[in-house]
Design a protein around this motif. Structure first.
Motif, mmCIF file in Angstrom:
data_model
loop_
_atom_site.group_PDB
_atom_site.id
_atom_site.type_symbol
_atom_site.label_atom_id
_atom_site.label_comp_id
_atom_site.label_asym_id
_atom_site.label_seq_id
_atom_site.Cartn_x
_atom_site.Cartn_y
_atom_site.Cartn_z
ATOM 1 N N ARG A 103 4.612 48.961 4.090
ATOM 2 C CA ARG A 103 5.767 49.935 3.642
ATOM 3 C C ARG A 103 6.443 49.116 2.529
ATOM 4 O O ARG A 103 6.442 47.883 2.545
ATOM 5 N N CYS A 104 6.727 49.679 1.780
ATOM 6 C CA CYS A 104 7.632 49.391 0.668
ATOM 7 C C CYS A 104 9.213 50.049 0.556
ATOM 8 O O CYS A 104 8.942 51.225 0.865
ATOM 9 N N LYS A 105 10.146 49.222 0.075
ATOM 10 C CA LYS A 105 11.272 50.121 -0.002
ATOM 11 C C LYS A 105 12.509 49.530 -1.121
ATOM 12 O O LYS A 105 12.207 48.130 -1.410
ATOM 13 N N GLY A 114 11.314 58.060 2.841
ATOM 14 C CA GLY A 114 12.372 58.635 2.066
ATOM 15 C C GLY A 114 13.581 57.843 1.979
ATOM 16 O O GLY A 114 13.601 56.678 2.133
ATOM 17 N N TYR A 115 14.516 58.804 1.651
ATOM 18 C CA TYR A 115 15.941 58.151 1.322
ATOM 19 C C TYR A 115 16.836 58.067 2.649
ATOM 20 O O TYR A 115 16.947 58.557 3.478
ATOM 21 N N THR A 147 14.846 51.383 -10.480
ATOM 22 C CA THR A 147 15.091 51.423 -9.400
ATOM 23 C C THR A 147 16.791 51.880 -9.127
ATOM 24 O O THR A 147 17.398 52.866 -8.562
ATOM 25 N N PRO A 148 17.726 51.571 -10.103
ATOM 26 C CA PRO A 148 19.053 51.914 -10.187
ATOM 27 C C PRO A 148 19.285 53.206 -10.459
ATOM 28 O O PRO A 148 19.794 54.025 -10.002
ATOM 29 N N LYS A 149 18.248 53.735 -11.435
ATOM 30 C CA LYS A 149 18.171 55.154 -11.825
ATOM 31 C C LYS A 149 17.960 55.904 -10.690
ATOM 32 O O LYS A 149 18.699 57.079 -10.515
ATOM 33 N N PHE A 150 17.306 55.605 -9.830
ATOM 34 C CA PHE A 150 17.056 56.546 -8.344
ATOM 35 C C PHE A 150 18.278 56.561 -7.653
ATOM 36 O O PHE A 150 18.604 57.489 -7.374
ATOM 37 N N GLN A 204 18.678 53.100 0.812
ATOM 38 C CA GLN A 204 17.167 52.660 0.620
ATOM 39 C C GLN A 204 16.531 54.152 0.064
ATOM 40 O O GLN A 204 16.661 55.055 0.606
ATOM 41 N N PHE A 205 15.290 53.643 -0.157
ATOM 42 C CA PHE A 205 14.006 54.655 -0.377
ATOM 43 C C PHE A 205 12.954 54.055 -0.010
ATOM 44 O O PHE A 205 12.434 52.918 -0.418
ATOM 45 N N ASN A 206 12.369 54.574 1.078
ATOM 46 C CA ASN A 206 11.011 53.927 1.662
ATOM 47 C C ASN A 206 10.117 54.776 1.371
ATOM 48 O O ASN A 206 9.694 56.047 1.284
#
Ligand SMILES: O=C(O)CCC(=O)C(=O)O
Ligand SMILES: [Fe+2]
Length: 497
Positions: free
Chosen positions: A314-316, A213-214, A189-192, A231-233
């Motif tokens: 949905r996931c984010k 998306g972002y 997650t932090p890497k994204f 966020q990334f959804n």
């Protein structure tokens, strides 16, 4: 200022007389000192005001009991269910006849849950010494053990019922999602979020008809206040079911724009694996939720489409940038809100204690990360489906002070064809009684009412929300709806973007 509204025990009659006399003197003093804040508006408030004032003086003294001979302590119960202008004495530990600690906090208008007056009978006089606010409110979030569900389902269901009706938040420990996978998600997650901005922009939400998306910081607003988070959804791998002539909300389902694997190897695959595990966990957990509401395990599934493959929760991933003390312009990570979901599953992926929930007294209760758990909270959809037996508890995330804070949320939501006002359940008396007891304790007298949107299909409602929140994607993929919702074109801040 007659004390008749308070039901005193007749044996305390003498106490009352003394109390009135002293209260009035102190109230006069008090009004002189701080008229705005403490001006009494009723007998009840007069008692409170007097008390705050008096205790401040007593506890300011390093040895507060010196000079007093404590003979007796009387309690008198104050009726509940009214609103109190301020709240105080959050914690009083009564140790035998000795008060060992006392904090006073003056809050905003909160439900007044009831309390006790403490009268001290000293050598010199009898006087009201303290008001113990009996908020009977939770100050911690319960932890439920998933393995208990397998070992002793009735015990698990009973704990779940209590957490659902009285708190609305819980931790689930020993869950079935493999820890290796969880740790991999926590690592990625932090890497994204630290990928070059160009890469993140290449998967921007404005490129997705499904609103995946972002989203950059401030890319989403709540009641006009932008959230301070990136966020990334995404959803699972889904084929978009929309065809010409079908309801447009069917476009909501579909694949997220994922970054090239070379940019972050294993990202897509790991996140989709995690998503799948949460889909399974949430499905099974819903069965327990149903039973905790006194229904058959399968009954709550009627909130979803009958064909499970038609669902796309949905996931984010979220990253909250730090906001050092004294920084202006950045407020909280995400302001107070209830979730719209049926249930939300949250993985706290870093150590900051920034997630808080509001209990019925208005206090913010921390939800610190606990390793190996998910935080689960109940959303609006469940609140409506249960006609407020469960409540969508308000929560917020404060901006972290030093490093970014990461979390991952999975929202289990209504099936798109569901009109929530049409789904009716028969709850057993035992569950209704628990709701009644909670409402009495918290002074909640609000009647349950459906909102207009509850009569519409959930898919239509979600699409409208997405359209309003994400005009860029709307302009691109829903031109007709764009003209309807934004007759004056893009909002100014987006034109500049
Ligand atoms: O990041 C968190 O801890 C909570 C996020 C949240 O409340 C939400 O996205 O609705
Ligand atoms: Fe939330």
């Amino acid at each position: 200022m007659r004390p008749t509204s308070i039901a005193f025990n007749s044996s305390l009659h003498m106490v009352r007389v003394v109390f009135n006399f002293r209260s009035i003197i102190h109230m006069l003093l008090l009004n002189k000192l701080n008229t705005d804040r403490f001006r009494p508006v009723s007998w009840r408030h007069m008692v409170c005001s007097w008390d705050v004032f008096f205790q401040k003086r007593i506890f300011a003294h390093p040895r507060p009991f010196e000079g007093f001979l404590l003979r007796t302590v009387f309690f008198s119960r104050i009726t509940s269910g009214r609103e109190c202008n301020f709240r105080f004495l959050t914690r009083v530990n009564f140790n035998g006849s000795q008060i060992t600690r006392c904090d006073i906090s003056i809050g905003r208008r909160v439900p007044f849950c009831g309390g006790r007056l403490v009268f001290l009978n000293t050598r010199r006089t009898t006087f009201p010494f303290a008001f113990l606010a009996m908020s009977l409110e939770y100050t911690e979030i319960p932890v439920l053990d998933w393995t208990l569900a397998k070992r002793d389902a009735p015990a698990f269901i009973s704990q779940l019922r209590n957490a659902m009706i009285n708190v609305g938040f819980l931790y689930l420990s020993n869950h079935p999602v493999p820890m290796d996978l969880v740790n991999h998600v926590i690592d990625l997650t932090p890497k994204f979020f630290t990928l070059p901005q160009k890469v993140k922009n290449s998967v921007d939400m404005s490129l997705s008809p499904h609103f995946h998306g972002y989203l950059r910081v401030g890319g989403e607003a709540r009641d006009g206040h932008p959230d301070t988070r990136e966020q990334f959804n995404f959803g699972g791998d889904r084929v978009c079911r929309y065809v010409e002539g079908q309801p447009e909300y069917l476009k909501l389902h579909g694949n997220a724009p994922w970054p090239e694997d070379a940019a972050l190897p294993g990202f897509r695959q790991t996140m989709l694996e995690f998503y799948k595990c949460l889909e399974d966990l949430s499905w099974e957990f819903t069965g327990y939720v149903s039973q905790a509401l006194g229904l058959e395990a399968h009954e709550l599934y009627s909130l979803f489409d009958s064909d499970r493959s038609k669902l796309q929760p949905r996931c984010k991933l979220m990253s909250y940038p730090p906001s050092p003390p004294g920084t202006t312009g950045i407020g909280s990570g995400i302001g107070p809100h209830p979730d719209k979901s049926i249930l939300t599953y949250l993985l706290q992926a870093s150590e900051q204690r920034v997630l808080e929930v509001q209990n019925h007294s208005g206090d913010w209760v921390p939800v610190p990360p606990i390793e190996g758990t998910f935080v689960i909270n109940l959303g609006r959809a469940l609140e409506t489906a249960t006609q407020k037996i469960t409540k969508a508890t308000i929560h917020r995330v404060l901006s972290p002070v030093k490093d970014p804070r990461y979390s991952i949320a999975f929202f289990s939501s209504l099936g798109m064809d569901i009109r929530i006002a049409e789904v009716k359940f028969e709850f057993p008396q035992e569950v209704l009684d628990m709701k009644k007891a909670r409402d009495e304790r918290t002074g909640d007298k609000t009647e349950f009412k459906y909102r207009d949107s509850d009569y519409r299909k959930a898919g239509e409602v979600v699409l409208d929300e997405k359209i309003k929140t994400h005009p860029m994607a709307t302009l691109q993929f829903y031109p007709a709806l764009f003209d309807k919702f934004f007759p004056n074109g893009l909002p100014a801040h987006l034109v500049a973007h």
